[in-house]
Design a protein around this motif. Structure first.
Motif, PDB file in Angstrom:
ATOM      1  N   GLY A 293      -7.361   7.762  13.138  1.00  0.00           N
ATOM      2  CA  GLY A 293      -8.490   6.839  13.026  1.00  0.00           C
ATOM      3  C   GLY A 293      -8.577   6.682  11.454  1.00  0.00           C
ATOM      4  N   THR A 294      -7.806   7.091  10.519  1.00  0.00           N
ATOM      5  CA  THR A 294      -7.923   6.811   9.084  1.00  0.00           C
ATOM      6  C   THR A 294      -7.314   5.204   9.160  1.00  0.00           C
ATOM      7  OG1 THR A 294      -7.060   8.906   8.638  1.00  0.00           O
ATOM      8  CG2 THR A 294      -6.768   7.237   6.874  1.00  0.00           C
ATOM      9  N   GLY A 295      -8.060   4.640   8.178  1.00  0.00           N
ATOM     10  CA  GLY A 295      -7.652   3.087   7.852  1.00  0.00           C
ATOM     11  C   GLY A 295      -6.219   2.910   7.144  1.00  0.00           C
ATOM     12  N   VAL A 296      -5.650   1.932   7.325  1.00  0.00           N
ATOM     13  CA  VAL A 296      -4.496   1.633   6.665  1.00  0.00           C
ATOM     14  C   VAL A 296      -4.586   0.366   5.284  1.00  0.00           C
ATOM     15  CG1 VAL A 296      -2.044   1.136   6.931  1.00  0.00           C
ATOM     16  CG2 VAL A 296      -3.307   2.450   8.753  1.00  0.00           C
ATOM     17  N   SER A 297      -4.115   0.437   4.248  1.00  0.00           N
ATOM     18  CA  SER A 297      -4.354  -0.410   3.199  1.00  0.00           C
ATOM     19  C   SER A 297      -2.890  -0.778   3.140  1.00  0.00           C
ATOM     20  CB  SER A 297      -4.746   0.307   1.956  1.00  0.00           C
ATOM     21  OG  SER A 297      -5.901   0.675   2.165  1.00  0.00           O
ATOM     22  N   ILE A 298      -2.528  -2.301   3.496  1.00  0.00           N
ATOM     23  CA  ILE A 298      -1.288  -2.559   3.615  1.00  0.00           C
ATOM     24  C   ILE A 298      -1.069  -3.924   2.627  1.00  0.00           C
ATOM     25  CG2 ILE A 298       0.185  -4.116   5.405  1.00  0.00           C
ATOM     26  CD1 ILE A 298      -1.525  -2.907   7.362  1.00  0.00           C
ATOM     27  N   VAL A 299       0.198  -3.869   1.888  1.00  0.00           N
ATOM     28  CA  VAL A 299       0.508  -5.217   1.224  1.00  0.00           C
ATOM     29  C   VAL A 299       1.456  -5.834   2.109  1.00  0.00           C
ATOM     30  CG1 VAL A 299       1.734  -5.943  -0.942  1.00  0.00           C
ATOM     31  CG2 VAL A 299      -0.101  -4.128  -1.146  1.00  0.00           C
ATOM     32  N   ALA A 300       1.424  -6.945   2.547  1.00  0.00           N
ATOM     33  CA  ALA A 300       2.299  -7.560   3.454  1.00  0.00           C
ATOM     34  C   ALA A 300       3.191  -8.750   2.945  1.00  0.00           C
ATOM     35  CB  ALA A 300       1.582  -8.020   4.804  1.00  0.00           C
ATOM     36  N   THR A 301       4.451  -8.828   2.786  1.00  0.00           N
ATOM     37  CA  THR A 301       5.133  -9.870   2.315  1.00  0.00           C
ATOM     38  C   THR A 301       6.168 -10.200   3.375  1.00  0.00           C
ATOM     39  OG1 THR A 301       6.805  -8.557   1.349  1.00  0.00           O
ATOM     40  CG2 THR A 301       4.857  -8.650   0.068  1.00  0.00           C
ATOM     41  N   HIS A 302       7.012 -10.954   2.626  1.00  0.00           N
ATOM     42  CA  HIS A 302       8.238 -11.308   3.611  1.00  0.00           C
ATOM     43  C   HIS A 302       9.496 -11.743   2.542  1.00  0.00           C
ATOM     44  CE1 HIS A 302       8.861 -15.630   2.534  1.00  0.00           C
ATOM     45  NE2 HIS A 302       7.411 -15.461   2.472  1.00  0.00           N
ATOM     46  N   VAL A 303      10.673 -11.327   3.051  1.00  0.00           N
ATOM     47  CA  VAL A 303      11.895 -11.266   2.409  1.00  0.00           C
ATOM     48  C   VAL A 303      13.001 -12.359   2.642  1.00  0.00           C
ATOM     49  CG1 VAL A 303      11.960  -8.693   1.959  1.00  0.00           C
ATOM     50  CG2 VAL A 303      12.857  -9.686   4.056  1.00  0.00           C
ATOM     51  N   ASP A 304      12.499 -13.262   3.527  1.00  0.00           N
ATOM     52  CA  ASP A 304      13.298 -14.476   3.830  1.00  0.00           C
ATOM     53  C   ASP A 304      12.903 -15.777   3.002  1.00  0.00           C
ATOM     54  OD1 ASP A 304      11.152 -14.469   5.328  1.00  0.00           O
ATOM     55  OD2 ASP A 304      11.996 -16.264   6.346  1.00  0.00           O
ATOM     56  N   SER A 305      14.017 -16.545   2.550  1.00  0.00           N
ATOM     57  CA  SER A 305      13.761 -17.682   1.923  1.00  0.00           C
ATOM     58  C   SER A 305      14.581 -18.927   2.806  1.00  0.00           C
ATOM     59  CB  SER A 305      14.187 -17.339   0.333  1.00  0.00           C
ATOM     60  OG  SER A 305      13.481 -16.400  -0.238  1.00  0.00           O
ATOM     61  N   PRO A 306      13.941 -20.266   2.345  1.00  0.00           N
ATOM     62  CA  PRO A 306      15.081 -21.376   2.685  1.00  0.00           C
ATOM     63  C   PRO A 306      16.460 -21.105   2.323  1.00  0.00           C
ATOM     64  CG  PRO A 306      12.792 -21.938   2.045  1.00  0.00           C
ATOM     65  CD  PRO A 306      12.949 -20.587   1.556  1.00  0.00           C
TER      66      PRO A 306
ATOM     67  N   ARG B  92     -11.325   0.089   9.568  1.00  0.00           N
ATOM     68  CA  ARG B  92     -11.191   0.552   8.310  1.00  0.00           C
ATOM     69  C   ARG B  92      -9.948   0.082   7.405  1.00  0.00           C
ATOM     70  NH1 ARG B  92     -12.097   6.419  10.758  1.00  0.00           N
ATOM     71  NH2 ARG B  92     -14.352   6.418  10.847  1.00  0.00           N
ATOM     72  N   SER B  93      -9.126  -0.695   8.071  1.00  0.00           N
ATOM     73  CA  SER B  93      -8.099  -1.048   7.244  1.00  0.00           C
ATOM     74  C   SER B  93      -8.173  -2.503   6.661  1.00  0.00           C
ATOM     75  CB  SER B  93      -6.924  -1.306   8.518  1.00  0.00           C
ATOM     76  OG  SER B  93      -6.588  -0.166   9.051  1.00  0.00           O
ATOM     77  N   PHE B  94      -7.280  -2.710   5.504  1.00  0.00           N
ATOM     78  CA  PHE B  94      -7.193  -3.998   4.984  1.00  0.00           C
ATOM     79  C   PHE B  94      -6.031  -4.304   4.640  1.00  0.00           C
ATOM     80  CE2 PHE B  94      -7.995  -6.186   0.674  1.00  0.00           C
ATOM     81  CZ  PHE B  94      -9.034  -7.084   1.077  1.00  0.00           C
ATOM     82  N   VAL B  95      -5.680  -5.866   4.671  1.00  0.00           N
ATOM     83  CA  VAL B  95      -4.305  -6.346   4.470  1.00  0.00           C
ATOM     84  C   VAL B  95      -4.369  -7.127   3.174  1.00  0.00           C
ATOM     85  CG1 VAL B  95      -2.444  -7.841   5.047  1.00  0.00           C
ATOM     86  CG2 VAL B  95      -3.828  -6.257   6.870  1.00  0.00           C
ATOM     87  N   VAL B  96      -3.867  -7.085   2.274  1.00  0.00           N
ATOM     88  CA  VAL B  96      -3.288  -7.843   1.161  1.00  0.00           C
ATOM     89  C   VAL B  96      -2.125  -8.748   1.578  1.00  0.00           C
ATOM     90  CG1 VAL B  96      -2.867  -8.553  -1.279  1.00  0.00           C
ATOM     91  CG2 VAL B  96      -4.549  -6.418  -0.547  1.00  0.00           C
TER      92      VAL B  96
END
Length: 465
Positions: free
Chosen positions: A75-88, A324-328
């Motif tokens: 039930g605890t929230g999750v603080s996430i930094v979301a990125t990607h590793v692919d490039s053209p 309770r979660s948040f995504v950057v």
């Protein structure tokens, strides 16, 4: 006086060692393990404990890392930094063997929305993963990176195209094929055996397979498949009169990915880590953002929902965790260009080294809203940082659904996660050589670190519903 930001120099090392998503994920894992993270697998049962440091990968091209606080429970929230590793970039076709007028050529396919003319006359090589057979008949995926130039896409001499400086156009299928060597260089090669249904030997030049085999210390016939990307062998460097710039491939988005990993690794190395209370902290490095994120390793896959479910298996607790979660959502942003300033809305002109950009779009190509931008501003403020604003002009792109590109943010927000879209300013996005800010590396690390250190406390002071 030249300044050498230490964080920027470490980013250069990461990018130079990561010509593909496979390598970026591997190098991220190495950094995490050095910070005490333990690898777990999706195929296993997880015995998660408070004060834990965990990471896992999927298909070698995406990575999830997370830490559990000392007061962790479902039930605890999750603080996430979301990125990607692919490039053209350019990728070798499943059947790549081509010969033309005495040249060996390699068939390629374009990946993502690259500025393809920037790939002409560059010293290119190959990197990726190769499936090889081992002793005993088992198979293994090995990463490969050829460090010397192997290929080139030569431009046509101006003497044969006098209008090239007026309008450079080319056919991506017939006029964009790299040369690999000369035909006579392959005449005396030993013919590689094998023509079974699973064999790839006849689909590629023997010389290409031989280069891979030598790099991996295997026989060419032991290679059973591969995914190979072309990359520029010119390394990432600091540039500008005061080393204020980074000149590099793949800044979009290995820049954000490196900063996210560095932030959570530094958080986990804090001597007071075992006393930390608050949210589960997480970084998510996705694949395939440049082509829509619709894959098993993209942001629209089960990666984040599966993590949330395993952290909070009961439906009610899962819902509490989501709320309770948040995504950057961290992806690179467009700095105002001194030669094309009218391409930016006059009040939304981010500059390189000017701090984090908050991206907003009324059509929801970015997931930011007043609540998520407020929270992010407060997080940046805690570290003494600054933020900039970006909104696209109304007349830039048509049709509407392609108003400004997009990120992984809107896809993750569909789960119900509060999301803000941010980034750092850069020029020449999607070129083979991009330009970013050397001081912005630490700006991003500080912003992500603030999320990990203090989001739950900040969120507790905010009343919405």
């Amino acid at each position: 006086m030249s300044i050498y930001p230490e964080a920027a120099k470490r980013l250069l090392t990461f990018i130079n060692a990561s010509p593909t998503p496979f390598h970026a994920v591997q190098n991220a894992a190495i950094r995490l393990e050095a910070a005490g993270f333990r690898k777990i697998r999706e195929t296993d049962d997880w015995d998660l404990q408070p004060q834990g440091k965990y990471y896992y990968t999927r298909n070698q091209t995406s990575l999830i890392a997370f830490t559990t606080p000392s007061n962790w429970r479902p039930g605890t929230g999750v603080s996430i930094v979301a990125t990607h590793v692919d490039s053209p970039n350019l990728r070798v076709r499943p059947v790549s063997k081509k010969n033309n007028l005495g040249y060996l050529q390699v068939g390629i396919e374009t990946y993502g929305g690259g500025i393809w003319h920037s790939w002409f006359d560059r010293d290119l090589s190959l990197a990726g993963r190769v499936i090889v057979v081992q002793h005993g008949g088992t198979f293994r995926s090995k990463l490969v990176k050829i460090d010397r130039p192997l290929l080139r896409i030569p431009s046509l001499a101006i003497h044969l195209d006098r209008n090239v400086n007026d309008s450079f156009k080319f056919n991506q299928e017939s006029e964009f094929i790299p040369i690999f060597g000369l035909v006579e260089g392959e005449l005396n090669d030993v013919k590689i055996q094998g023509a079974s249904a699973s064999s790839i030997q006849v689909k590629h030049h023997p010389a290409l397979l031989l280069v891979l085999a030598e790099e991996l210390s295997v026989a060419p016939e032991e290679i059973h498949d591969f995914e190979l990307h072309l990359y520029d062998t010119q390394p990432s460097v600091l540039g500008g009169i005061g080393n204020e710039f980074i000149f590099s491939p793949r800044l979009d988005n290995q820049f954000s990915s490196y900063c996210a990993v560095e932030a959570i690794a530094t958080h986990a190395e804090n001597p007071n880590f075992n006393e930390f209370v608050g949210n589960v902290n997480c970084v998510a490095l996705f694949n395939h953002e440049e082509i829509g994120s619709v894959s098993t390793t993209g942001a629209e896959s089960s990666l984040i929902p599966s993590l949330l479910q395993r952290l909070s298996p009961e439906p009610a607790l899962y819902s509490q965790s989501v709320s309770r979660s948040f995504v950057v959502s961290a992806d690179m942003g467009h700095a105002v260009h001194p030669n094309y300033s009218t391409k930016h809305e006059e009040n939304h002109r981010p500059i390189i080294n000017g701090g984090m950009i908050i991206k907003t779009n009324a059509k929801q190509r970015y997931a930011s809203d007043a609540i998520s931008t407020f929270l992010f501003r407060k997080l940046v403020e805690r570290k003494g940082g600054k933020v900039q604003e970006f909104e696209v002009r109304n007349d830039i792109h048509k049709p509407i659904y392609r108003a400004c590109g997009s990120t992984v943010g809107p896809m993750l927000s569909k789960i119900g996660l509060r999301t803000v879209d941010v980034g750092n300013a850069m020029l020449s996005m999607h070129s083979i050589r991009e330009t970013g800010g050397s001081h912005d590396v630490q700006h991003a690390i500080d912003a992500f670190s603030s999320l990990f250190d203090g989001f739950a406390e900040l969120d507790g002071d905010l009343l919405i519903d």
